[in-house]
Each structure stands twice: as structure tokens, then as C-alpha cells.
Enzyme design. Structure first.
Site, short mmCIF file in Angstrom:
data_model
loop_
_atom_site.label_atom_id
_atom_site.label_comp_id
_atom_site.label_asym_id
_atom_site.label_seq_id
_atom_site.Cartn_x
_atom_site.Cartn_y
_atom_site.Cartn_z
N SER A 152 0.82 -1.20 0.00
CA SER A 152 0.00 0.00 0.00
C SER A 152 0.86 1.27 0.00
O SER A 152 1.64 1.49 -0.92
CB SER A 152 -0.96 -0.04 1.20
OG SER A 152 -1.93 0.96 1.09
N ASP A 206 -9.67 -4.45 -4.87
CA ASP A 206 -9.16 -3.45 -3.92
C ASP A 206 -10.04 -2.21 -3.97
O ASP A 206 -10.20 -1.58 -5.00
CB ASP A 206 -7.71 -3.10 -4.27
CG ASP A 206 -6.98 -2.39 -3.14
OD1 ASP A 206 -7.65 -1.69 -2.35
OD2 ASP A 206 -5.75 -2.53 -3.07
N HIS A 238 -7.89 -5.19 -0.39
CA HIS A 238 -6.70 -4.46 0.04
C HIS A 238 -5.95 -5.24 1.10
O HIS A 238 -5.99 -4.93 2.30
CB HIS A 238 -7.09 -3.08 0.55
CG HIS A 238 -5.92 -2.14 0.64
ND1 HIS A 238 -5.19 -1.74 -0.47
CD2 HIS A 238 -5.34 -1.53 1.71
CE1 HIS A 238 -4.23 -0.93 -0.09
NE2 HIS A 238 -4.28 -0.80 1.23
#
Length: 260
Positions: A152, A206, A238
């Protein structure tokens, strides 16, 4: 954004003297051979050393991600040093200014391909990652055995860190990340950095860092002249799956110097 994971007499005197000299020479020779072997072994060990930096996501911590290394069971990783740094606490715009572990500011969630970028914050964070890499290389690790990986926000920082490092590294692995800077940064990417391969993995489901943000990465890298392998994971949100990490182990292993 957390990861879901769950090494005498005169004659005799002459003989004695001769023997002593012979012993000294033999001992000296043995010492030289031992020293040479030791240096060769040390050099070999240095060549086999590898370094992996793992950069966590927003609001997470380095120690919380350490279980990741337990999945890397191949013998090639026995001389690997892992680093799981934690981001400093900063105010984050997308979370209404709340202070939390964050490498740089994020303006909005979900992150899209066109989300505003905190370039100054990214560049500051990159300096800290480069300092870790410099220290490891100074300790004897070949740059080609240095790998930077991140999830991320950590994935975005991974991309910036490898592209802006002046030497060719073993590789950079981006998980659920995005391009955290504008095209103006391209001028700062050296020819050596362009030879560092990138692995980019992104979940198609995601909703935090949209798949479109991940998809925008490879075309950007192709334009820059950087090799990128993009892997899409249907149904993955995610988070990081064990499948992604198993592939990462294989991907790094094949790029390590001294690995078979």
C-alpha cells in the site's frame, strides 16, 4: 491499511635448526592458507548476503509485519537480513488530520490513478530508506542482493525508493501500491536505477487503492524504461495473500547473486 497475514650436538643442532625453520615455514604457509581460505569464505559469505526491506502500509508498524519472513523458507534466504522499519507519526489528510504511522501524506481514500500526490513527503521518506540501504551496502552486501518491498503506502514508497536510488538493486516489489509522484520526477531517475526490476501485484477487488491506480504503474515504468512484471489477483481486496508472498519468494530467489 494492514497486511492480512496471517551462517644438542652440532650435527643435531643443525638438524634441529633446520627442522625449526621448516616448521616455521610450514606454519607460516599453513597460516597463509588458512587466512586465504578465511578471506575466500568471508568474500563468499559477503556475496551470498542479501537484504530485504519491508515497508508497511498506513497506520501499521514494522514489527507487525515481521511474520512475513517466516514464509521465506528456501535455503537461499539463510544469509538474508530483514528490516521492518516503522513509519514516523504524521498527520494524515485523508483521515481528517489524525496523527498515525505514515511515511508521507495521503490526501484521499480511495487512492485513484489521479489522486493528489505529496511529493515532498515522499522524497523525505525516500532519504530514510536510502540510508538503510547505504548502511547495508557499506557492511558488504552487494547492491544486486538488496530488495525493497512494500504494501500500500509502503508499496508506493518502495517504487520511489528504488527508482531514485543511484545504483542498480536486486529489485523492488510493490503490493497494492501506486505511483506517488508526477512525471517531473523522471529526470531524477538514473540509468542504473532503470535496470532495477519491479514486481507489481494488485488485487482486482481493492477498494482502498483502486485497481486502476495499480494498473497505471506499468505503463509509467515502461515509458521510463524500467522492467515491470504486473500480476493481478482476482477477488483480492486491500491485503496481501500467501500466494503473492510465495511468488515474491521465488521472484527474489531467482534474482539473488550466488543463487542457483
Amino acid at each position: 491499511m494492514k497486511v492480512a497475514l496471517f551462517a644438542k650436538p652440532i650435527t643435531a643442532l643443525a638438524i634441529t635448526l633446520s627442522s625449526t625453520i621448516g616448521f616455521v615455514l610450514l606454519s607460516h604457509s599453513h597460516q597463509q592458507l588458512s587466512s586465504l581460505k578465511s578471506k575466500t569464505h568471508t568474500h563468499s559469505m559477503a556475496n551470498n548476503r542479501s537484504f530485504i526491506v519491508w515497508l508497511h502500509g498506513l497506520g501499521d508498524s514494522g514489527p507487525a509485519n515481521e511474520p512475513i519472513k517466516s514464509l521465506f523458507t528456501s535455503p537461499e534466504f539463510k544469509n538474508t537480513t530483514w528490516s521492518f522499519p516503522s513509519a514516523p507519526s504524521n498527520s494524515v489528510t485523508c483521515n481528517h488530520g489524525a496523527v498515525m504511522p505514515s511515511w508521507f501524506d495521503i490526501h484521499e481514500i480511495p487512492v485513484t490513478a489521479n489522486s493528489p500526490k505529496d511529493e515532498s513527503g515522499v522524497l523525505k521518506a525516500v532519504q530514510n530508506v536510502h540510508a538503510m540501504i547505504d548502511k547495508e551496502i557499506a557492511a558488504g552486501t552487494d547492491p544486486n542482493n538488496v530488495f525493497v518491498c512494500g504494501f500500500s503506502q509502503g508499496g508506493a514508497l518502495t517504487l520511489a525508493s528504488v527508482l531514485l536510488y543511484p545504483k542498480t538493486l536486486g529489485g523492488g516489489a510493490v503490493f497494492s501500491g501506486w505511483v506517488p509522484f508526477n512525471s517531473s520526477i523522471v529526470e531524477k531517475i538514473s540509468p542504473n536505477a532503470k535496470r532495477t526490476p519491479i514486481l507489481w501485484s494488485h488485487g482486482m477487488a481493492d477498494r482502498t487503492v483502486l485497481f486502476e491506480a495499480g494498473q497505471a504503474g506499468p505503463p509509467f515504468l515502461v515509458d521510463v524504461g524500467v522492467s515491470c512484471e504486473f500480476k493481478a489477483y482476482p477477488g483480492l481486496g486491500h491485503s496481501i495473500s500467501n500466494e503473492e508472498l510465495r511468488y515474491l519468494e521465488s521472484w527474489i530467489k531467482t534474482r539473488m547473486l550466488g543463487s542457483s
